[in-house]
Design a protein around this motif. Structure first.
Motif, mmCIF file in Angstrom:
data_model
loop_
_atom_site.group_PDB
_atom_site.id
_atom_site.type_symbol
_atom_site.label_atom_id
_atom_site.label_comp_id
_atom_site.label_asym_id
_atom_site.label_seq_id
_atom_site.Cartn_x
_atom_site.Cartn_y
_atom_site.Cartn_z
ATOM 1 N N ASP A 484 0.788 -1.063 0.019
ATOM 2 C CA ASP A 484 0.019 0.093 -0.006
ATOM 3 C C ASP A 484 0.786 1.502 0.025
ATOM 4 O O ASP A 484 0.312 2.227 0.263
ATOM 5 N N LEU A 485 2.099 1.131 -0.246
ATOM 6 C CA LEU A 485 3.060 2.473 0.090
ATOM 7 C C LEU A 485 2.649 3.447 -1.040
ATOM 8 O O LEU A 485 2.332 4.602 -0.383
ATOM 9 N N ASP A 486 2.408 3.016 -2.404
ATOM 10 C CA ASP A 486 2.248 4.360 -3.382
ATOM 11 C C ASP A 486 0.733 5.022 -3.185
ATOM 12 O O ASP A 486 0.716 6.056 -3.104
ATOM 13 N N GLU A 487 -0.069 4.135 -2.808
ATOM 14 C CA GLU A 487 -1.478 4.620 -2.423
ATOM 15 C C GLU A 487 -1.462 5.589 -1.295
ATOM 16 O O GLU A 487 -2.121 6.332 -0.945
ATOM 17 N N TYR A 488 -0.664 4.940 0.042
ATOM 18 C CA TYR A 488 -0.645 5.752 1.148
ATOM 19 C C TYR A 488 0.109 7.068 0.834
ATOM 20 O O TYR A 488 -0.475 7.994 1.397
ATOM 21 N N TRP A 489 1.131 6.975 -0.008
ATOM 22 C CA TRP A 489 2.114 8.156 -0.154
ATOM 23 C C TRP A 489 1.039 9.359 -0.649
ATOM 24 O O TRP A 489 1.245 10.621 -0.368
ATOM 25 N N ARG A 490 0.162 8.812 -1.643
ATOM 26 C CA ARG A 490 -0.793 9.929 -2.179
ATOM 27 C C ARG A 490 -1.861 10.458 -1.111
ATOM 28 O O ARG A 490 -1.879 11.817 -1.005
ATOM 29 N N PHE A 491 -2.171 9.744 -0.412
ATOM 30 C CA PHE A 491 -3.034 10.039 0.862
ATOM 31 C C PHE A 491 -2.409 10.930 1.798
ATOM 32 O O PHE A 491 -2.589 12.023 2.147
ATOM 33 N N HIS A 492 -1.019 10.482 2.362
ATOM 34 C CA HIS A 492 -0.248 11.185 2.938
ATOM 35 C C HIS A 492 0.096 13.001 2.551
ATOM 36 O O HIS A 492 -0.020 13.623 3.204
ATOM 37 N N LEU A 493 0.219 12.879 1.038
ATOM 38 C CA LEU A 493 0.815 13.945 0.640
ATOM 39 C C LEU A 493 -0.288 14.904 0.727
ATOM 40 O O LEU A 493 -0.292 16.274 0.974
ATOM 41 N N ALA A 494 -1.567 14.579 0.370
ATOM 42 C CA ALA A 494 -2.834 15.238 0.306
ATOM 43 C C ALA A 494 -3.154 15.823 1.973
ATOM 44 O O ALA A 494 -3.242 16.881 2.178
ATOM 45 N N ARG A 495 -2.834 15.119 2.871
ATOM 46 C CA ARG A 495 -2.949 15.398 4.317
ATOM 47 C C ARG A 495 -1.943 16.322 4.675
ATOM 48 O O ARG A 495 -2.352 17.076 5.458
ATOM 49 N N GLN A 496 -0.711 16.199 4.498
ATOM 50 C CA GLN A 496 0.227 17.099 4.549
ATOM 51 C C GLN A 496 0.225 18.542 3.920
ATOM 52 O O GLN A 496 0.220 19.538 4.574
ATOM 53 N N HIS A 497 -0.535 18.563 2.718
ATOM 54 C CA HIS A 497 -0.837 19.773 2.194
ATOM 55 C C HIS A 497 -1.748 20.536 2.775
ATOM 56 O O HIS A 497 -1.954 21.681 3.058
ATOM 57 N N GLU A 498 -2.773 19.787 3.664
ATOM 58 C CA GLU A 498 -3.850 20.368 4.315
ATOM 59 C C GLU A 498 -3.123 21.137 5.434
ATOM 60 O O GLU A 498 -3.901 22.243 5.946
ATOM 61 N N ARG A 499 -2.496 20.271 6.248
ATOM 62 C CA ARG A 499 -1.759 20.824 7.419
ATOM 63 C C ARG A 499 -0.909 21.809 7.367
ATOM 64 O O ARG A 499 -1.027 22.695 8.171
ATOM 65 N N VAL A 500 -0.110 21.819 6.279
ATOM 66 C CA VAL A 500 1.067 22.788 6.043
ATOM 67 C C VAL A 500 0.406 23.998 5.200
ATOM 68 O O VAL A 500 0.774 25.251 5.759
ATOM 69 N N HIS A 501 -0.497 24.041 4.339
ATOM 70 C CA HIS A 501 -0.953 25.001 3.441
ATOM 71 C C HIS A 501 -2.350 25.413 3.382
ATOM 72 O O HIS A 501 -2.756 26.491 3.628
ATOM 73 N N GLN A 502 -3.244 24.475 3.247
ATOM 74 C CA GLN A 502 -4.609 24.921 3.250
ATOM 75 C C GLN A 502 -5.198 25.462 4.570
ATOM 76 O O GLN A 502 -6.146 26.363 4.264
ATOM 77 N N THR A 503 -4.664 25.025 5.416
ATOM 78 C CA THR A 503 -5.161 25.824 6.734
ATOM 79 C C THR A 503 -4.631 26.959 6.848
ATOM 80 O O THR A 503 -5.072 27.837 7.838
ATOM 81 N N GLY A 504 -3.696 27.730 6.338
ATOM 82 C CA GLY A 504 -3.144 29.038 6.207
ATOM 83 C C GLY A 504 -3.767 30.094 5.736
ATOM 84 O O GLY A 504 -3.442 31.203 5.854
ATOM 85 N N TYR A 505 -4.865 29.525 4.763
ATOM 86 C CA TYR A 505 -5.606 30.706 4.040
ATOM 87 C C TYR A 505 -6.964 30.701 4.410
ATOM 88 O O TYR A 505 -7.607 29.488 4.688
ATOM 89 N N GLN A 506 -7.677 31.824 4.312
ATOM 90 C CA GLN A 506 -9.108 32.002 4.823
ATOM 91 C C GLN A 506 -10.220 30.986 4.171
ATOM 92 O O GLN A 506 -10.959 30.004 4.324
ATOM 93 N N ASP A 507 -9.772 30.634 2.675
ATOM 94 C CA ASP A 507 -10.538 30.004 1.984
ATOM 95 C C ASP A 507 -10.081 28.848 1.401
ATOM 96 O O ASP A 507 -10.545 28.223 0.379
ATOM 97 N N GLY A 508 -8.863 28.234 2.171
ATOM 98 C CA GLY A 508 -7.984 27.317 1.778
ATOM 99 C C GLY A 508 -7.469 27.460 0.418
ATOM 100 O O GLY A 508 -7.331 28.297 -0.346
ATOM 101 N N TYR A 509 -6.342 26.433 0.125
ATOM 102 C CA TYR A 509 -5.249 26.588 -0.931
ATOM 103 C C TYR A 509 -5.618 25.185 -1.386
ATOM 104 O O TYR A 509 -4.768 24.305 -0.904
ATOM 105 N N SER A 510 -6.153 24.826 -2.491
ATOM 106 C CA SER A 510 -6.221 23.431 -3.018
ATOM 107 C C SER A 510 -5.023 23.277 -3.812
ATOM 108 O O SER A 510 -4.216 24.098 -4.318
ATOM 109 N N LEU A 511 -4.947 22.094 -3.781
ATOM 110 C CA LEU A 511 -3.707 21.529 -4.752
ATOM 111 C C LEU A 511 -3.630 21.811 -6.066
ATOM 112 O O LEU A 511 -2.390 21.850 -6.853
ATOM 113 N N THR A 512 -4.802 22.118 -6.611
ATOM 114 C CA THR A 512 -4.837 22.535 -8.264
ATOM 115 C C THR A 512 -5.025 23.763 -8.214
ATOM 116 O O THR A 512 -5.102 24.621 -9.338
ATOM 117 N N ALA A 513 -4.773 24.766 -7.156
ATOM 118 C CA ALA A 513 -4.585 26.084 -7.243
ATOM 119 C C ALA A 513 -3.637 26.998 -7.966
ATOM 120 O O ALA A 513 -2.691 26.066 -8.147
#
Length: 513
Positions: A484-513
């Protein structure tokens, strides 16, 4: 209307990479290269190729920085720069260019230049960091993933050597340890969010749990083990005495859930009759484990692992339509925890004690009634084992009790222990029902899991583990063993993006922004 990007500037940022590529072509076409052996050619291409890749990555990042700066100046010039609003509700209207940060990657270290949006007494926001989904630390996601792969298969020193050989001097040993710990933070959430594939109602759902000791640092031992280690006094200076334990291990608990297509058998398909097999009829095929899922914990006790495997099993069979078979080694504490967990969930399971462990008890009893290395002991064990497999446990206990009475008292330990074991575990020795239904009756899957997950990595010579390091390496080894490493890694990077970046902006910052 947005101004077109300057194609000359685009060409300029890639000039260094083009020069390196042309230099490499020149080296390979030079007559002197005709004298090089294949290994020297290979080294040249690999070394220069990595530098070329780093320059290409650096050039692309420089290009993005130029475009960001052009867009910012364009917005300022036409009065459309509204600023960036953070999660704190404060609008950052002051724009500063030329902010830098380093990023260590698989091809070397690069510099990222970006614009900062600022306001008094609040932290800066960097939209380019969010657009690139940069980690909070210096090391890239690709480098962290490679650190995980190398760390779970060998020591941290070996992992550092492997990463340095492939990527250059971009990460230290301590940073590898930190990267591995950070990489495992979403494993539990990943499996909680995952829905396993369903199976037919006749497919057996098998569960097994076991423990394996891991050599720990003194501060990571459980209190009772630490006290025993403090009290221990070695009999010899250079080696342990017979039966002496160093009292420095902490028990890791491992669990496995797997599917089994029923494979009905008869007792003599499992154990040869006394005297060996006769004729040409091959034994019937034994059940085979498919879709295995592994997990392991060392900080918490076996109850947490048992709950975890039951959770996963319920995800596979939420309606409890399939037969649940729990294979154990006969440890009373383990049996009690499994019984309690099934009772808490209000459904029944079929608990079966591993036949191999029962055979070991029979062999210990055999040496109470046979002289050492007597050939007759094998047929004696086979006869009683066949009776157990046929469901005649009571008859075996009676036969053993009769033989025990005619055995000298100082030779009876093995046979008396076997009688107690069989008597105390009658309800878990229904092998006749298991064979007829086609269920597994041995714990080979979890035994193999212990060897693979623990012995192959944690028992490296001289290894002593801390709690955090042991826990994350065990989780990641199980994750990789599950495929499950490859599938988990995509999940982990998405969660990491939420923690590091998306929560820093009032309306969030999506991966496709």
């Amino acid at each position: 209307m947005q101004a077109p990007y300057d194609t000359e500037v685009t060409a300029d940022v890639f000039a260094e990479a083009k020069n390196t590529f042309n230099w490499l072509i020149g080296q390979l076409t030079d007559t002197a290269s005709g004298m090089l052996t294949h290994d020297r050619l290979e080294e040249t291409i690999v070394e220069q190729g990595r530098e070329l890749q780093r320059q290409l990555l650096q050039a692309h990042l420089d290009l993005r920085a130029l475009r960001e700066r052009q867009q910012a100046h364009h917005a300022r010039h036409y009065g459309t720069a509204a600023g960036v609003i953070g999660s704190d509700g404060v609008s950052r209207r002051r724009l500063e260019t030329g902010h830098h940060r380093l990023l260590a990657t698989l091809v070397g270290t690069v510099t990222i230049t970006r614009c900062a949006w600022r306001a008094p007494e609040v932290r800066n926001l960097y939209p380019a960091d969010a657009a690139l989904s940069l980690p909070a630390v210096r090391h890239s996601a690709g480098l962290a993933k490679l650190a995980v792969i190398e760390t779970v298969r060998g020591s941290f020193d070996a992992a550092h050597a492997a990463l340095t050989a492939r990527c250059g001097n971009v990460i230290g040993k301590r940073q590898i340890e930190q990267a591995v710990v950070a990489a495992a933070v979403d494993v539990d959430a990943f499996y909680a969010a995952r829905t396993p594939l369903p199976c037919t109602a006749c497919t057996v759902l098998a569960i097994s749990v076991d423990g394996k000791g891991v050599a720990m640092r003194p501060e990571a031992l459980r209190p009772a083990t630490a006290k025993a280690a403090a009290r221990a006094r070695a009999a010899f200076r250079t080696r342990p005495a017979a039966g002496e334990k160093p009292a420095r291990k902490r028990m890791a608990t491992l669990g496995v859930v797997y599917d089994v297509e029923p494979a009905p058998r008869r007792p003599h398909d499992v154990i040869a009759v006394p005297g060996g097999r006769a004729g040409q009829r091959p034994p019937r095929t034994r059940p085979s484990a498919i879709r295995k899922w592994l997990c392991g914990l060392i900080i918490t006790g076996p109850a947490a692992v048992i709950a975890k495997v039951f959770d996963h099993a319920e995800a596979r069979d939420p309606g409890h339509a399939r037969p649940w078979v729990v294979l154990v080694d006969g440890a009373r504490h383990q049996l009690d925890l499994i019984t309690a967990e099934a009772a808490r969930r209000r459904f029944g399971v079929h608990t079966v004690i591993d036949l191999v462990h029962v055979l070991e008890r029979l062999w210990a009893a055999a040496w109470s009634v046979h002289p050492p290395a007597a050939p007759a002991a094998e047929d004696w064990v086979a006869g009683h084992a066949l009776a157990l497999l046929a469901g005649h446990t009571d008859h075996v206990i009676t036969a053993l009790s009769g033989q025990a009475t005619s055995t000298a008292a100082h030779h009876r330990d093995g046979i008396d222990a076997c009688i107690r074991y069989l008597t105390n575990n009658l309800e878990y020795l229904r092998y006749d029902q298991a064979l007829e239904a086609g269920w597994p009756i041995a714990t080979g899957v979890i035994e193999g899991t212990c060897r693979h997950l623990i012995a192959d990595r944690f028992d490296l010579a001289g290894a002593r583990w801390g709690l955090a390091g042991a826990e994350v390496v065990l989780k990641l080894r199980a994750l990789i063993a599950n495929g499950d490493l490859d599938e988990y890694w995509r999940f982990h990077l998405a969660r990491q993006h939420e923690r590091v970046h998306q929560t820093g902006y009032q309306d969030g910052y999506s991966l496709t922004a």
